[in-house]
Scaffold this active site. Structure first.
Site, short mmCIF file in Angstrom:
data_model
loop_
_atom_site.label_atom_id
_atom_site.label_comp_id
_atom_site.label_asym_id
_atom_site.label_seq_id
_atom_site.Cartn_x
_atom_site.Cartn_y
_atom_site.Cartn_z
N ARG A 93 0.85 -1.19 0.00
CA ARG A 93 0.00 0.00 0.00
C ARG A 93 0.89 1.24 0.00
O ARG A 93 1.88 1.29 0.73
CB ARG A 93 -0.89 0.02 1.25
CG ARG A 93 -1.94 -1.05 1.24
CD ARG A 93 -2.97 -0.86 2.37
NE ARG A 93 -3.92 -1.95 2.32
CZ ARG A 93 -3.70 -3.16 2.85
NH1 ARG A 93 -2.58 -3.40 3.51
NH2 ARG A 93 -4.60 -4.11 2.74
N ASP A 94 0.49 2.25 -0.78
CA ASP A 94 1.24 3.50 -0.75
C ASP A 94 1.06 4.15 0.62
O ASP A 94 -0.04 4.19 1.16
CB ASP A 94 0.78 4.45 -1.86
CG ASP A 94 1.81 5.53 -2.13
OD1 ASP A 94 2.43 5.50 -3.21
OD2 ASP A 94 2.01 6.40 -1.24
N ILE A 95 2.13 4.69 1.16
CA ILE A 95 2.10 5.30 2.49
C ILE A 95 1.30 6.61 2.49
O ILE A 95 0.83 7.04 3.54
CB ILE A 95 3.55 5.52 3.01
CG1 ILE A 95 3.60 5.61 4.52
CG2 ILE A 95 4.18 6.73 2.36
CD1 ILE A 95 5.01 5.56 5.09
N ASN A 110 5.08 7.35 -12.86
CA ASN A 110 5.76 8.63 -12.90
C ASN A 110 7.17 8.39 -13.45
O ASN A 110 7.88 7.47 -13.00
CB ASN A 110 5.83 9.25 -11.50
CG ASN A 110 4.46 9.64 -10.99
OD1 ASN A 110 3.58 10.02 -11.77
ND2 ASN A 110 4.25 9.53 -9.69
N VAL A 122 11.11 7.86 -6.34
CA VAL A 122 11.85 6.62 -6.08
C VAL A 122 12.25 6.04 -7.44
O VAL A 122 11.39 5.71 -8.27
CB VAL A 122 10.99 5.61 -5.30
CG1 VAL A 122 11.78 4.33 -5.05
CG2 VAL A 122 10.52 6.22 -3.96
N HIS A 180 8.21 1.39 -10.50
CA HIS A 180 7.02 0.94 -9.78
C HIS A 180 5.80 1.50 -10.47
O HIS A 180 5.83 2.60 -11.02
CB HIS A 180 7.06 1.39 -8.31
CG HIS A 180 7.27 2.86 -8.16
ND1 HIS A 180 8.51 3.44 -8.27
CD2 HIS A 180 6.39 3.87 -7.93
CE1 HIS A 180 8.39 4.75 -8.11
NE2 HIS A 180 7.11 5.04 -7.90
N HIS A 205 1.88 2.76 -9.89
CA HIS A 205 0.81 3.12 -8.95
C HIS A 205 -0.48 2.52 -9.48
O HIS A 205 -0.86 2.77 -10.64
CB HIS A 205 0.64 4.64 -8.89
CG HIS A 205 1.82 5.38 -8.35
ND1 HIS A 205 1.88 5.86 -7.06
CD2 HIS A 205 3.00 5.73 -8.94
CE1 HIS A 205 3.04 6.49 -6.87
NE2 HIS A 205 3.74 6.42 -8.00
P1 5GP Z 1 6.91 8.13 -7.15
O1 5GP Z 1 6.71 9.50 -6.56
O2 5GP Z 1 8.37 7.79 -7.25
O3 5GP Z 1 6.13 7.85 -8.38
O4 5GP Z 1 6.25 7.14 -6.08
C1 5GP Z 1 6.85 6.78 -4.88
C2 5GP Z 1 5.74 6.41 -3.94
O5 5GP Z 1 6.27 5.67 -2.87
C3 5GP Z 1 5.03 7.64 -3.34
O6 5GP Z 1 3.67 7.64 -3.72
C4 5GP Z 1 5.24 7.46 -1.85
O7 5GP Z 1 4.09 7.83 -1.08
C5 5GP Z 1 5.58 5.98 -1.70
N1 5GP Z 1 6.44 5.70 -0.59
C6 5GP Z 1 7.62 6.33 -0.29
N2 5GP Z 1 8.17 5.80 0.82
C7 5GP Z 1 7.33 4.80 1.22
C8 5GP Z 1 7.38 3.88 2.32
O8 5GP Z 1 8.28 3.86 3.15
N3 5GP Z 1 6.34 2.99 2.42
C9 5GP Z 1 5.32 2.96 1.50
N4 5GP Z 1 4.35 2.05 1.71
N5 5GP Z 1 5.24 3.83 0.46
C10 5GP Z 1 6.24 4.73 0.32
#
Ligand code: 5GP
Length: 115
Positions: A30-32, A87, A96, A100, A102
């Site tokens: 799950r996204d945090i 993204n 990150v 990945h 979403h």
């Molecule tokens: P990006 O912004 O790279 O597309 O997505 C990275 C996602 O990872 C973000 O939506 C962020 O909320 C999620 N995220 C970052 N750190 C953590 C974490 O420690 N645990 C979880 N479950 N999600 C995370």
């Protein structure tokens, strides 16, 4: 060697996060910071690709495995419909650099929801 990504650290148990599903090469959490009623991340276990463009060129079967797991998760956690967001690059909101997807689902309707 670069630092392990946050997702590699989650997979290794170093950062707590429930793994809600996994296949041979892919896992989901799950996204945090959820941006939709259902907001899951589908992630390759190996951090070989920084973004979906590199992944599609380097291992299209792994990309297909990610999309298959996203589809199963949308059926399990919502009504089966979902939005898939990759993204790509910091100016598009990528934070990150371990590829990945979403998976956004659960009554998105007409609203515009990004990740
Ligand atoms: P990006 O912004 O790279 O597309 O997505 C990275 C996602 O990872 C973000 O939506 C962020 O909320 C999620 N995220 C970052 N750190 C953590 C974490 O420690 N645990 C979880 N479950 N999600 C995370």
């Amino acid at each position: 060697m670069s630092e392990p990504s946050v997702f590699t650290r989650i997979l290794g148990g170093e950062i707590p996060s429930e793994i809600v599903a996994e296949t041979e090469n892919v896992f989901a959490i799950r996204d945090i910071a959820p941006q939709a009623p259902v907001h899951l991340l589908v992630i390759p276990k190996q951090n070989d690709y920084r973004n979906v463009v590199e992944l599609a060129a380097g291992d299209p079967a792994l990309l297909a495995e990610m999309i298959g797991l996203a589809n199963s998760l949308a059926a399990e956690h919502a009504d089966g419909d979902f939005r898939l967001v990759f993204n790509t690059g910091p100016h598009a909101g990528q934070t990150v650099f371990h590829v990945h997807a979403h998976v956004l689902a659960g009554g998105l309707g007409e609203e515009s929801v990004g990740a």
